[in-house]
Design a protein around this motif. Sequence first.
Motif, short mmCIF file in Angstrom:
data_model
loop_
_atom_site.label_atom_id
_atom_site.label_comp_id
_atom_site.label_asym_id
_atom_site.label_seq_id
_atom_site.Cartn_x
_atom_site.Cartn_y
_atom_site.Cartn_z
N MET A 1 12.68 8.11 0.47
CA MET A 1 12.47 6.81 1.10
C MET A 1 11.12 6.21 0.71
SD MET A 1 14.03 7.68 4.82
CE MET A 1 13.74 6.04 5.50
N VAL A 2 10.10 7.04 0.59
CA VAL A 2 8.79 6.55 0.15
C VAL A 2 8.90 5.99 -1.26
CG1 VAL A 2 6.48 7.29 -0.56
CG2 VAL A 2 7.36 7.95 1.69
N GLU A 3 9.65 6.66 -2.13
CA GLU A 3 9.85 6.15 -3.48
C GLU A 3 10.57 4.80 -3.46
OE1 GLU A 3 11.91 9.33 -5.40
OE2 GLU A 3 10.09 10.55 -5.68
N THR A 4 11.54 4.67 -2.54
CA THR A 4 12.24 3.39 -2.39
C THR A 4 11.30 2.32 -1.89
OG1 THR A 4 14.30 4.58 -1.93
CG2 THR A 4 14.22 2.26 -1.30
N TYR A 5 10.47 2.67 -0.88
CA TYR A 5 9.48 1.72 -0.36
C TYR A 5 8.51 1.29 -1.47
CZ TYR A 5 5.39 -0.27 1.73
OH TYR A 5 4.36 -1.13 1.99
N GLU B 1 0.82 -1.20 0.00
CA GLU B 1 0.00 0.00 0.00
C GLU B 1 0.85 1.26 0.00
OE1 GLU B 1 -2.35 -0.49 3.50
OE2 GLU B 1 -3.79 -1.81 2.54
N LYS B 2 0.18 2.38 -0.24
CA LYS B 2 0.83 3.69 -0.18
C LYS B 2 1.13 4.04 1.28
CE LYS B 2 0.57 5.34 -4.52
NZ LYS B 2 1.69 5.92 -5.27
N VAL B 3 2.15 4.87 1.47
CA VAL B 3 2.48 5.39 2.80
C VAL B 3 1.68 6.67 3.01
CG1 VAL B 3 4.31 6.21 4.32
CG2 VAL B 3 4.79 4.40 2.65
N VAL C 1 22.48 5.10 11.40
CA VAL C 1 21.05 5.32 11.21
C VAL C 1 20.69 6.74 11.62
CG1 VAL C 1 18.74 4.56 11.89
CG2 VAL C 1 20.58 2.88 11.63
N THR C 2 19.91 7.42 10.80
CA THR C 2 19.40 8.76 11.12
C THR C 2 17.88 8.70 11.26
OG1 THR C 2 19.42 9.35 8.78
CG2 THR C 2 21.32 9.99 10.08
N GLY C 3 17.28 9.80 11.68
CA GLY C 3 15.91 9.77 12.16
C GLY C 3 14.80 9.73 11.13
N ARG C 4 14.87 8.81 10.19
CA ARG C 4 13.82 8.61 9.19
C ARG C 4 13.66 7.12 8.96
NH1 ARG C 4 14.22 13.22 10.24
NH2 ARG C 4 14.07 15.07 8.90
N TYR C 5 12.42 6.64 9.01
CA TYR C 5 12.13 5.22 8.82
C TYR C 5 10.82 5.08 8.05
CZ TYR C 5 15.00 5.13 13.13
OH TYR C 5 15.96 5.34 14.08
N ILE C 6 10.72 4.05 7.21
CA ILE C 6 9.45 3.59 6.67
C ILE C 6 9.31 2.14 7.11
CG2 ILE C 6 8.02 3.20 4.63
CD1 ILE C 6 8.73 6.11 4.82
N PHE C 7 8.19 1.83 7.77
CA PHE C 7 7.98 0.47 8.28
C PHE C 7 6.74 -0.17 7.69
CE2 PHE C 7 10.32 2.12 12.11
CZ PHE C 7 11.41 1.27 12.00
#
Length: 298
Positions: free
Chosen positions: A152-156, A8-10, A210-216
């Motif tokens: 990151m969303v594009e990578t996800y 799904e989309k983020v 690691v820096t302060g951005r994550y997609i889970f």
Amino acid sequence: MVHVRHGEKVRKAVFPVAGMGTRFLPATKASPKEMMPVVDKPLIQYAVEEAVEAGITEMIFVTGRTKRSIADHFDKAYELEHQLEQRGKKELLAIAQNVVPKGVSCTYIRQTEALGLGHAVSTAGHLVGDEPFAVILADDLIHGKKGAVRQMVETYEFYKSSVIAVQKVEGPEISSYGVISGTKQTDRVYLLDKIVEKPAFADAPSNMGVTGRYIFTPQIFSHLARLKPGAGAEFQLTDAIQTLLSEEQVLAFEYEGIRYDCGSKMGLLKANIELGLIHHEIGTDLRNYLKNELIDNL
């Protein structure tokens, strides 16, 4: 080998903003560090704007006792807007009205105890539900042509796997980071095989911090639920990521952009100076001041 899946989309982002901000006392005694300004915007607004740029429309703030000003900042300010409208201050009125763009919602949940980043993210589980989501730490201000979260969303969206932001960190400073080891897939994507929280310099598995951005993916919540206190007697997000690796692939992504560690005094000052130099209102005056007045007096 990295695998590509469908998903799904983020649409949602979690902002853990319940920290005490003790490195900025007394400024943070009654006001959250996320409201510290860089030029003319608080840190939390930079973070929200980065999420909006990435197409995220639901902002979830995990707050603490002194964080009411964050909700106030993103709320409608009727009196202020009325005064600006009466005085014909159209540009300032537009700024006040667009702190939260149309179509974007803000939700607040209280983290009653400071039990670490892993615990903070887990408290938002019932609001995130069964869909992918971002986690954004406002302390890390990342400036670039394209926002780190959008990258990151594009990578996800291509791989449909959890994605962790990383940057190269040289020397002993790496021991202040979560550190990854993995197999390089492209110029900026790594397939994770291990993540360690704040290792000793000699034990660091790589120079990628690691820096302060994550997609889970939502699977992270089951791993957060099984966490036991780790480093600092807190529930570490890093530990949940490590166990998630046993269930599904996790990627690290080396984003393009300049990161300012605004959780430190020096990082906040650097951000103010460097972003001030490119600000449309004050950039030229600040550059002239630094060149002609300040430097001569050092």
